[in-house]
Design a protein around this motif. Structure first.
Motif, PDB file in Angstrom:
ATOM      1  N   SER A  76      36.644  92.140  54.508  1.00 15.23           N
ATOM      2  CA  SER A  76      35.308  91.766  54.049  1.00 15.23           C
ATOM      3  C   SER A  76      35.128  90.253  54.049  1.00 15.23           C
ATOM      4  O   SER A  76      34.022  89.756  54.264  1.00 15.23           O
ATOM      5  CB  SER A  76      35.046  92.330  52.654  1.00 15.23           C
ATOM      6  N   ASP A  77      36.227  89.503  53.804  1.00 18.77           N
ATOM      7  CA  ASP A  77      36.109  88.048  53.764  1.00 18.77           C
ATOM      8  C   ASP A  77      35.715  87.486  55.125  1.00 18.77           C
ATOM      9  O   ASP A  77      35.093  86.431  55.207  1.00 18.77           O
ATOM     10  CB  ASP A  77      37.430  87.428  53.308  1.00 18.77           C
ATOM     11  N   MET A  78      36.114  88.192  56.213  1.00 15.02           N
ATOM     12  CA  MET A  78      35.791  87.689  57.545  1.00 15.02           C
ATOM     13  C   MET A  78      34.299  87.789  57.821  1.00 15.02           C
ATOM     14  O   MET A  78      33.780  87.085  58.695  1.00 15.02           O
ATOM     15  CB  MET A  78      36.576  88.484  58.594  1.00 15.02           C
ATOM     16  N   GLU A  83      29.405  79.928  52.014  1.00 15.07           N
ATOM     17  CA  GLU A  83      28.717  79.859  50.726  1.00 15.07           C
ATOM     18  C   GLU A  83      29.046  81.071  49.868  1.00 15.07           C
ATOM     19  O   GLU A  83      29.253  80.953  48.652  1.00 15.07           O
ATOM     20  CB  GLU A  83      27.199  79.769  50.941  1.00 15.07           C
ATOM     21  N   GLN A  84      29.121  82.251  50.480  1.00 13.92           N
ATOM     22  CA  GLN A  84      29.460  83.458  49.725  1.00 13.92           C
ATOM     23  C   GLN A  84      30.898  83.416  49.217  1.00 13.92           C
ATOM     24  O   GLN A  84      31.181  83.822  48.087  1.00 13.92           O
ATOM     25  CB  GLN A  84      29.246  84.692  50.595  1.00 13.92           C
ATOM     26  N   ILE A  85      31.809  82.907  50.035  1.00 13.81           N
ATOM     27  CA  ILE A  85      33.207  82.792  49.616  1.00 13.81           C
ATOM     28  C   ILE A  85      33.333  81.797  48.467  1.00 13.81           C
ATOM     29  O   ILE A  85      34.054  82.043  47.484  1.00 13.81           O
ATOM     30  CB  ILE A  85      34.087  82.369  50.804  1.00 13.81           C
ATOM     31  N   ALA A  86      32.611  80.669  48.555  1.00 13.97           N
ATOM     32  CA  ALA A  86      32.648  79.682  47.472  1.00 13.97           C
ATOM     33  C   ALA A  86      32.081  80.269  46.179  1.00 13.97           C
ATOM     34  O   ALA A  86      32.601  80.001  45.090  1.00 13.97           O
ATOM     35  CB  ALA A  86      31.861  78.437  47.880  1.00 13.97           C
ATOM     36  N   PHE A  87      31.036  81.078  46.310  1.00 10.53           N
ATOM     37  CA  PHE A  87      30.449  81.703  45.125  1.00 10.53           C
ATOM     38  C   PHE A  87      31.428  82.679  44.478  1.00 10.53           C
ATOM     39  O   PHE A  87      31.550  82.728  43.246  1.00 10.53           O
ATOM     40  CB  PHE A  87      29.156  82.426  45.510  1.00 10.53           C
ATOM     41  N   ILE A  88      32.131  83.464  45.291  1.00  9.96           N
ATOM     42  CA  ILE A  88      33.099  84.427  44.758  1.00  9.96           C
ATOM     43  C   ILE A  88      34.235  83.696  44.042  1.00  9.96           C
ATOM     44  O   ILE A  88      34.671  84.101  42.956  1.00  9.96           O
ATOM     45  CB  ILE A  88      33.640  85.322  45.887  1.00  9.96           C
ATOM     46  N   LYS A  89      34.706  82.608  44.619  1.00 11.56           N
ATOM     47  CA  LYS A  89      35.779  81.843  43.979  1.00 11.56           C
ATOM     48  C   LYS A  89      35.308  81.234  42.659  1.00 11.56           C
ATOM     49  O   LYS A  89      36.048  81.239  41.667  1.00 11.56           O
ATOM     50  CB  LYS A  89      36.257  80.734  44.928  1.00 11.56           C
ATOM     51  N   ARG A  93      36.731  82.061  38.931  1.00 12.56           N
ATOM     52  CA  ARG A  93      37.245  81.013  38.031  1.00 12.56           C
ATOM     53  C   ARG A  93      36.561  81.077  36.667  1.00 12.56           C
ATOM     54  O   ARG A  93      37.214  80.973  35.618  1.00 12.56           O
ATOM     55  CB  ARG A  93      37.057  79.631  38.666  1.00 12.56           C
ATOM     56  N   LEU A  94      35.250  81.261  36.668  1.00 14.24           N
ATOM     57  CA  LEU A  94      34.522  81.358  35.403  1.00 14.24           C
ATOM     58  C   LEU A  94      34.965  82.590  34.609  1.00 14.24           C
ATOM     59  O   LEU A  94      35.150  82.518  33.395  1.00 14.24           O
ATOM     60  CB  LEU A  94      33.016  81.414  35.664  1.00 14.24           C
ATOM     61  N   THR A  95      35.134  83.704  35.298  1.00 12.25           N
ATOM     62  CA  THR A  95      35.542  84.927  34.613  1.00 12.25           C
ATOM     63  C   THR A  95      36.937  84.786  34.014  1.00 12.25           C
ATOM     64  O   THR A  95      37.191  85.222  32.884  1.00 12.25           O
ATOM     65  CB  THR A  95      35.510  86.117  35.590  1.00 12.25           C
ATOM     66  N   LYS A  96      37.847  84.156  34.745  1.00 14.44           N
ATOM     67  CA  LYS A  96      39.210  83.963  34.231  1.00 14.44           C
ATOM     68  C   LYS A  96      39.205  83.074  32.991  1.00 14.44           C
ATOM     69  O   LYS A  96      39.901  83.362  32.006  1.00 14.44           O
ATOM     70  CB  LYS A  96      40.096  83.360  35.316  1.00 14.44           C
ATOM     71  N   ARG A  97      38.426  81.993  33.014  1.00 10.62           N
ATOM     72  CA  ARG A  97      38.382  81.102  31.858  1.00 10.62           C
ATOM     73  C   ARG A  97      37.679  81.766  30.673  1.00 10.62           C
ATOM     74  O   ARG A  97      38.037  81.512  29.520  1.00 10.62           O
ATOM     75  CB  ARG A  97      37.682  79.798  32.242  1.00 10.62           C
ATOM     76  N   ALA A 269      26.538  74.929  35.918  1.00  9.78           N
ATOM     77  CA  ALA A 269      25.353  74.494  36.665  1.00  9.78           C
ATOM     78  C   ALA A 269      25.415  74.975  38.109  1.00  9.78           C
ATOM     79  O   ALA A 269      24.412  75.446  38.666  1.00  9.78           O
ATOM     80  CB  ALA A 269      25.244  72.972  36.611  1.00  9.78           C
ATOM     81  N   GLN A 270      26.599  74.881  38.717  1.00 12.67           N
ATOM     82  CA  GLN A 270      26.750  75.357  40.091  1.00 12.67           C
ATOM     83  C   GLN A 270      26.589  76.864  40.177  1.00 12.67           C
ATOM     84  O   GLN A 270      25.945  77.389  41.091  1.00 12.67           O
ATOM     85  CB  GLN A 270      28.113  74.944  40.635  1.00 12.67           C
ATOM     86  N   TYR A 271      27.136  77.574  39.201  1.00 10.14           N
ATOM     87  CA  TYR A 271      27.026  79.034  39.205  1.00 10.14           C
ATOM     88  C   TYR A 271      25.569  79.467  39.003  1.00 10.14           C
ATOM     89  O   TYR A 271      25.107  80.430  39.635  1.00 10.14           O
ATOM     90  CB  TYR A 271      27.902  79.619  38.106  1.00 10.14           C
ATOM     91  N   ALA A 272      24.853  78.758  38.139  1.00  8.24           N
ATOM     92  CA  ALA A 272      23.443  79.082  37.920  1.00  8.24           C
ATOM     93  C   ALA A 272      22.634  78.867  39.192  1.00  8.24           C
ATOM     94  O   ALA A 272      21.726  79.653  39.508  1.00  8.24           O
ATOM     95  CB  ALA A 272      22.887  78.227  36.783  1.00  8.24           C
ATOM     96  N   GLN A 273      22.960  77.816  39.943  1.00  8.95           N
ATOM     97  CA  GLN A 273      22.240  77.548  41.182  1.00  8.95           C
ATOM     98  C   GLN A 273      22.540  78.610  42.242  1.00  8.95           C
ATOM     99  O   GLN A 273      21.625  79.112  42.904  1.00  8.95           O
ATOM    100  CB  GLN A 273      22.617  76.160  41.710  1.00  8.95           C
ATOM    101  N   LEU A 274      23.824  78.971  42.378  1.00  8.71           N
ATOM    102  CA  LEU A 274      24.199  79.961  43.385  1.00  8.71           C
ATOM    103  C   LEU A 274      23.718  81.361  42.995  1.00  8.71           C
ATOM    104  O   LEU A 274      23.454  82.187  43.872  1.00  8.71           O
ATOM    105  CB  LEU A 274      25.714  79.964  43.572  1.00  8.71           C
TER     106      LEU A 274
END
Length: 333
Positions: A76-78, A83-89, A93-97, A269-274
């Motif tokens: 699926s990553d291929m 932009e979608q991969i950056a959003f998933i990462k 990260r937010l969920t882990k924290r 802020a980045q997550y809200a934008q994406l």
């Protein structure tokens, strides 16, 4: 016949590898594989070469390990854009924290009913999303409700229909309450207007929490808020303290929790934008002239000396060495 012994087929290993290779080729040439197809292929094609006793032993491995893996879309990553991969990462990260904060500070327990203060900003929206999704996991089992408080004297507001739809998407009940600053408070010129607004909104949260039987109130303060509050208390109040991740109220059986305390504002802020969060219709007119804005500018200046200054200040809060601080000698009288 009952005592008949089975001899192991010497080609059994080759057969298993052949079947697994066949599965690999099949999945490599298809975007996804149905659960029913995986069940038929793995059980009937692979285990037919095993004896009856071996079939029973491998059922757990097949249905608990191979079956879930082969049921998912492959490669699926291929197919995703950068932009979608950056959003998933970022979301990971937010969920882990978020989970780390809940675990480190004991913010969520089984049987909790958590009331979320939803202002409509990016922080409270992310808090609703994270808590709403976490509540759908059954361990620990807890309930979540969101409330939006409007202060009549403050000229800012959010789109209530958007907030209601947003909460519905993550299965969080939504409600709205109104309040106003009393005549006595208007005459308190010494009080910061931000303090008065926060105080009356917080008062409504306590009332709603007691009405619904909530034992916890969740607020969207992030890591930057805790660091800034510490500096504000040091500079303006002459005290060393901040807003803690978990605070037990003294006069009522309610705890204040801040599950976003390990997440930095820039990530939110980045997550809200994406995520395409809608901004508030009208912001508070006093937002840009508070002491907190001044402290934000101070931290930006400190980042020129140390880019990790927020982490350093956070570490200092958890590493207070009282033996190296001034201590007054108590007089016997």
């Amino acid at each position: 016949a009952a005592n008949e012994t089975r001899t192991r087929d010497p080609n059994l290993g080759k057969v298993v590898l052949y079947q697994l290779s066949y599965c690999r080729i099949l999945f490599k040439n298809t975007a996804s594989f149905s659960k029913a197809g995986a069940k038929v292929l793995l059980f009937f094609e692979l285990t037919k070469y095993f004896g009856e006793k071996m079939q029973k032993k491998c059922i757990f491995f097949i249905f608990c390990v191979l079956y879930p893996i082969f049921s998912l879309p492959l490669h699926s990553d291929m197919e995703k854009t950068p932009e979608q991969i950056a959003f998933i990462k970022l979301r990971t990260r937010l969920t882990k924290r978020f989970h780390k904060a809940c675990a480190d500070y004991g913010l969520i327990a089984d049987g909790d009913h958590i009331l979320i203060g939803l202002s409509g900003g990016k922080d409270s929206l992310a808090l609703v999303e994270l808590l709403g999704k976490r509540a759908q996991i059954h361990v620990p089992h807890f309930k979540v409700t969101a409330v939006h408080v409007r202060v009549r004297e403050r000229d800012y507001h959010s789109d209530l229909s958007y907030l209601e739809d947003f909460c519905a998407r993550v299965c969080v009940p939504f409600m709205v309450r109104d309040t106003e600053i009393g005549d006595e408070a208007r005459g308190m010129k010494a009080k910061d207007p931000c303090f008065l607004c926060s105080w009356y909104r917080r008062k409504v949260l306590f009332e709603v929490a007691q009405e619904l039987g909530c034992n916890k109130i969740a607020l969207g303060h992030h890591k930057d808020d805790l660091v800034e509050t510490l500096l504000m208390n040091l500079i303006f109040q002459g005290s060393m303290g901040t807003i803690p991740p978990l605070l037990q109220m003294e006069k009522m059986p309610i705890q204040m929790i801040r599950p976003l305390c390990l997440i930095e504002e820039k990530d939110l802020a980045q997550y809200a934008q994406l995520s395409a969060y809608e901004k508030q219709v009208k912001l508070c007119p006093l937002e840009k002239i508070s002491n907190r804005t001044t402290i934000k500018q101070l931290i930006q200046q400190l980042e020129e000396l140390n880019p990790n200054v927020r982490d350093s200040i956070w570490g200092a809060m958890e590493n207070i060495k009282t033996e190296y601080l001034p201590t007054r000698v108590k007089s016997e009288n």
